[in-house]
Motif scaffolding. Structure first.
Motif: not given
Length: 121
Positions: A1-30
């Motif tokens: 079983q493989v899962q993808l979990v995102e993080s880093g979203g939110g509320l920001v003003q125009a012109g601002g910055s955000l960084r999203l992350s997505c980690a895959a977990s489980g039995s992964i070889f490639s």
């Protein structure tokens, strides 16, 4: 079983910055290509950016020069650095892994649960 979990979203003003992350977990070889897609209310899901395991990238025209996709293959994690955000970037952002080698088989098209990005004007 493989899962993808995102993080880093939110509320920001125009012109601002955000960084999203997505980690895959489980039995992964490639993992082959990973990417980010987004879906705004009332619109179809659209590609934002993709990156291959070798680091080749592809961007939607609307985000070129503002967003940067990267990945850490050792951590099975993909990132999306979003700068100069605009209200039209508001959407739910989804992480995708197009093909994952789990054990002896390839499994295709995994998606995360999505993370909300809201850009206020």
């Amino acid at each position: 079983q493989v899962q993808l979990v995102e993080s880093g979203g939110g509320l920001v003003q125009a012109g601002g910055s955000l960084r999203l992350s997505c980690a895959a977990s489980g039995s992964i070889f490639s993992i082959n290509a990973m990417g980010w897609y987004r879906q705004a209310p009332g619109k179809q899901r659209e590609l934002v950016a993709t990156i291959t395991s070798g680091g080749s990238t592809n961007y939607a025209d609307s985000v070129k020069g503002r967003f940067t996709i990267s990945r850490d293959n050792a951590k099975n994690t993909v990132y999306l650095q979003m700068n100069s955000l605009k209200p039209e970037d508001t959407a739910v952002y989804y992480c995708n892994a197009d093909s994952v080698l789990t054990g002896a088989i390839w499994v295709y098209d995994y998606w995360g649960q999505g993370t909300q990005v809201t850009v206020s004007s």
